[in-house]
Write a protein that holds these residues in place. Structure first.
Motif, PDB file in Angstrom:
ATOM      1  N   UNK A  97      55.809  13.071   4.654  1.00 27.60           N
ATOM      2  CA  UNK A  97      55.440  13.228   6.056  1.00 27.60           C
ATOM      3  C   UNK A  97      56.591  12.904   7.006  1.00 27.60           C
ATOM      4  N   UNK A  98      57.430  11.937   6.658  1.00 25.42           N
ATOM      5  CA  UNK A  98      58.571  11.599   7.507  1.00 25.42           C
ATOM      6  C   UNK A  98      59.557  12.764   7.535  1.00 25.42           C
ATOM      7  N   UNK A  99      59.815  13.308   6.362  1.00 22.69           N
ATOM      8  CA  UNK A  99      60.735  14.446   6.266  1.00 22.69           C
ATOM      9  C   UNK A  99      60.151  15.665   6.978  1.00 22.69           C
ATOM     10  N   UNK A 100      58.843  15.900   6.809  1.00 19.83           N
ATOM     11  CA  UNK A 100      58.198  17.042   7.451  1.00 19.83           C
ATOM     12  C   UNK A 100      58.255  16.913   8.968  1.00 19.83           C
ATOM     13  N   UNK A 101      58.102  15.707   9.488  1.00 17.69           N
ATOM     14  CA  UNK A 101      58.198  15.499  10.932  1.00 17.69           C
ATOM     15  C   UNK A 101      59.603  15.839  11.433  1.00 17.69           C
ATOM     16  N   UNK A 102      60.631  15.459  10.678  1.00 20.45           N
ATOM     17  CA  UNK A 102      62.004  15.775  11.061  1.00 20.45           C
ATOM     18  C   UNK A 102      62.242  17.283  11.044  1.00 20.45           C
ATOM     19  N   UNK A 103      61.692  17.950  10.031  1.00 18.08           N
ATOM     20  CA  UNK A 103      61.829  19.403   9.926  1.00 18.08           C
ATOM     21  C   UNK A 103      61.183  20.074  11.132  1.00 18.08           C
ATOM     22  N   UNK A 104      59.992  19.609  11.506  1.00 13.75           N
ATOM     23  CA  UNK A 104      59.280  20.178  12.647  1.00 13.75           C
ATOM     24  C   UNK A 104      60.070  20.001  13.939  1.00 13.75           C
ATOM     25  N   UNK A 105      60.617  18.814  14.146  1.00 10.44           N
ATOM     26  CA  UNK A 105      61.366  18.542  15.379  1.00 10.44           C
ATOM     27  C   UNK A 105      62.638  19.381  15.459  1.00 10.44           C
ATOM     28  N   UNK A 106      63.345  19.505  14.341  1.00  9.30           N
ATOM     29  CA  UNK A 106      64.567  20.317  14.330  1.00  9.30           C
ATOM     30  C   UNK A 106      64.240  21.782  14.581  1.00  9.30           C
TER      31      UNK A 106
END
Length: 202
Positions: A181-190
């Motif tokens: 989920x942390x990685x997915x949040x970063x992907x979404x923001x980028x």
């Protein structure tokens, strides 16, 4: 019920075996209508059919409904909140209105009495929406739809198309590409930043 091809009222019409939506009075009518129906013929349980149903009902999907997440309602709510635009609409209302405009155009495209769907110059279809969702490309598809519609019909298109751009709205990716989920949040923001730069910083 009536036949989608000849519009004849007939109690014996049969539904398309795949989508379970379109009805036809004969094999001949179904075959003749296939060119128009093919881009929108998805399995009966397709999420796009569900999206079009909530558009028809003029309702937001519940947050427990997969449509809330799959087609950007959750992201729009997260990114843009309940801020009211200068036109008096929230981002959620604008997104629903945009999907409603698409639903109308797609419905017109299957109408045999029309040579061309008003506003639907790019041939928008249910299958295009499904493909865009699965590829995390809803923003690109909606921007293309807006551009084509406005360039062809100007001020006659639905107001939500203008409001989408005026308020610089973004959906971002809706289909997780990471179980972390942390990685997915970063992907979404980028991805969201990249989309904003692509369509609004020029």
């Amino acid at each position: 019920m009536s036949c989608f091809r000849c519009t004849k009222e007939d109690e014996s019409v049969k539904r398309c075996s795949r989508c379970k939506i379109n009805t036809y009075c004969s094999v001949g009518c179904q075959t003749a209508h296939w060119r128009r129906h093919k881009p929108n013929c998805l399995p009966a349980d397709s999420e796009v059919h569900q999206l079009f149903h909530i558009c028809y009902e003029d309702l937001f999907p519940a947050s427990t409904n997969p449509i809330w997440w799959q087609f950007g309602f959750a992201n729009i709510s997260e990114y843009h909140g309940n801020v009211i635009s200068r036109e008096g609409y929230t981002a959620l209302q604008i997104l629903l209105g945009l999907y409603q405009a698409i639903r109308i155009d797609v419905s017109f495209a299957e109408d045999p009495s029309l040579l061309q769907s008003p506003g639907n110059t790019m041939g928008m279809s249910k299958k295009m929406l499904q493909k865009a969702y699965k590829a995390n490309g809803l923003d690109d598809l909606l921007q293309r739809y807006i551009s084509n519609s406005i360039s062809s019909y100007g001020d006659r298109v639905a107001k939500y198309l203008f409001m989408w751009r005026q308020n610089k709205l973004i959906i971002g990716p809706t289909r997780p590409t990471s179980s972390n989920m942390v990685e997915w949040h970063k992907i979404k923001e980028e991805s969201r930043r990249n989309i904003f730069v692509k369509y609004y910083e020029h």
